[in-house]
Design a protein around this motif. Structure first.
Motif, PDB file in Angstrom:
ATOM      1  N   MET A 114      -2.811  97.576 -34.066  1.00 19.94           N
ATOM      2  CA  MET A 114      -1.782  98.615 -33.986  1.00 19.94           C
ATOM      3  C   MET A 114      -0.720  98.179 -32.980  1.00 19.94           C
ATOM      4  SD  MET A 114      -3.867 102.234 -34.017  1.00 19.94           S
ATOM      5  CE  MET A 114      -4.655 101.962 -32.435  1.00 19.94           C
ATOM      6  N   THR A 115       0.554  98.314 -33.360  1.00 22.21           N
ATOM      7  CA  THR A 115       1.631  97.890 -32.469  1.00 22.21           C
ATOM      8  C   THR A 115       2.655  98.993 -32.186  1.00 22.21           C
ATOM      9  OG1 THR A 115       2.891  97.058 -34.355  1.00 22.21           O
ATOM     10  CG2 THR A 115       1.475  95.474 -33.218  1.00 22.21           C
ATOM     11  N   CYS A 116       2.588 100.105 -32.914  1.00 22.17           N
ATOM     12  CA  CYS A 116       3.607 101.146 -32.746  1.00 22.17           C
ATOM     13  C   CYS A 116       3.054 102.498 -33.192  1.00 22.17           C
ATOM     14  CB  CYS A 116       4.856 100.800 -33.559  1.00 22.17           C
ATOM     15  SG  CYS A 116       4.546 100.759 -35.337  1.00 22.17           S
ATOM     16  N   HIS A 118       3.963 104.232 -35.700  1.00 22.15           N
ATOM     17  CA  HIS A 118       3.752 104.250 -37.147  1.00 22.15           C
ATOM     18  C   HIS A 118       2.331 103.797 -37.470  1.00 22.15           C
ATOM     19  CE1 HIS A 118       4.513 103.869 -41.434  1.00 22.15           C
ATOM     20  NE2 HIS A 118       3.937 102.694 -41.361  1.00 22.15           N
ATOM     21  N   CYS A 119       1.868 102.775 -36.760  1.00 24.32           N
ATOM     22  CA  CYS A 119       0.496 102.288 -36.937  1.00 24.32           C
ATOM     23  C   CYS A 119      -0.508 103.395 -36.603  1.00 24.32           C
ATOM     24  CB  CYS A 119       0.229 101.089 -36.025  1.00 24.32           C
ATOM     25  SG  CYS A 119       1.259  99.654 -36.314  1.00 24.32           S
ATOM     26  N   ALA A 124      -0.632 105.913 -39.366  1.00 22.36           N
ATOM     27  CA  ALA A 124      -1.289 105.360 -40.556  1.00 22.36           C
ATOM     28  C   ALA A 124      -2.804 105.385 -40.389  1.00 22.36           C
ATOM     29  CB  ALA A 124      -0.799 103.943 -40.828  1.00 22.36           C
ATOM     30  N   VAL A 125      -3.282 105.016 -39.198  1.00 20.02           N
ATOM     31  CA  VAL A 125      -4.721 105.011 -38.927  1.00 20.02           C
ATOM     32  C   VAL A 125      -5.259 106.441 -38.926  1.00 20.02           C
ATOM     33  CG1 VAL A 125      -6.485 104.513 -37.174  1.00 20.02           C
ATOM     34  CG2 VAL A 125      -4.717 102.810 -37.702  1.00 20.02           C
ATOM     35  N   LEU A 145      -2.723 104.336 -29.181  1.00 22.85           N
ATOM     36  CA  LEU A 145      -2.149 102.997 -29.230  1.00 22.85           C
ATOM     37  C   LEU A 145      -2.463 102.254 -27.926  1.00 22.85           C
ATOM     38  CD1 LEU A 145      -0.298 100.900 -30.593  1.00 22.85           C
ATOM     39  CD2 LEU A 145       1.650 102.068 -29.556  1.00 22.85           C
ATOM     40  N   GLU A 200      -6.082  99.987 -44.415  1.00 25.11           N
ATOM     41  CA  GLU A 200      -4.691 100.111 -43.967  1.00 25.11           C
ATOM     42  C   GLU A 200      -4.177  98.815 -43.356  1.00 25.11           C
ATOM     43  OE1 GLU A 200      -2.472 102.715 -44.244  1.00 25.11           O
ATOM     44  OE2 GLU A 200      -3.985 103.549 -45.568  1.00 25.11           O
ATOM     45  N   TYR A 212      -5.774  97.136 -40.619  1.00 23.49           N
ATOM     46  CA  TYR A 212      -6.146  96.968 -39.209  1.00 23.49           C
ATOM     47  C   TYR A 212      -7.611  96.589 -39.124  1.00 23.49           C
ATOM     48  CZ  TYR A 212      -1.855  99.630 -38.975  1.00 23.49           C
ATOM     49  OH  TYR A 212      -0.568 100.054 -39.169  1.00 23.49           O
TER      50      TYR A 212
END
Length: 65
Positions: free
Chosen positions: A9-11, A13-14, A17-18, A35, A58, A60
């Motif tokens: 995860m970098t942001c 949005h990630c 999504a998770v 995060l 997704e 990750y």
């Protein structure tokens, strides 16, 4: 409560999504994704393997912490 270590995860949005993927798993009552900590906390009676699979679907990496 179940803790998952989530990598990739970098942001925000990630994170969303998770969280969305986890909430679709049968038995999940609540999911909080961080995060900063690189983890997800899941409440409910969901199968841990199903949670990991949902996160990995997704894109990750996840494992039960």
């Amino acid at each position: 409560m179940l803790r998952l270590k989530v990598e990739g995860m970098t942001c925000n949005h990630c994170v969303m999504a998770v969280k969305k993927a986890l909430m679709k798993v049968p038995g999940v009552e609540r999911a909080e994704v961080s995060l900063e900590k690189g983890e997800a906390l899941v409440e409910g009676q969901a199968d841990p393997k199903a949670l990991v699979q949902a996160v990995e679907a997704e894109g990750y990496r996840a494992q039960v912490a």
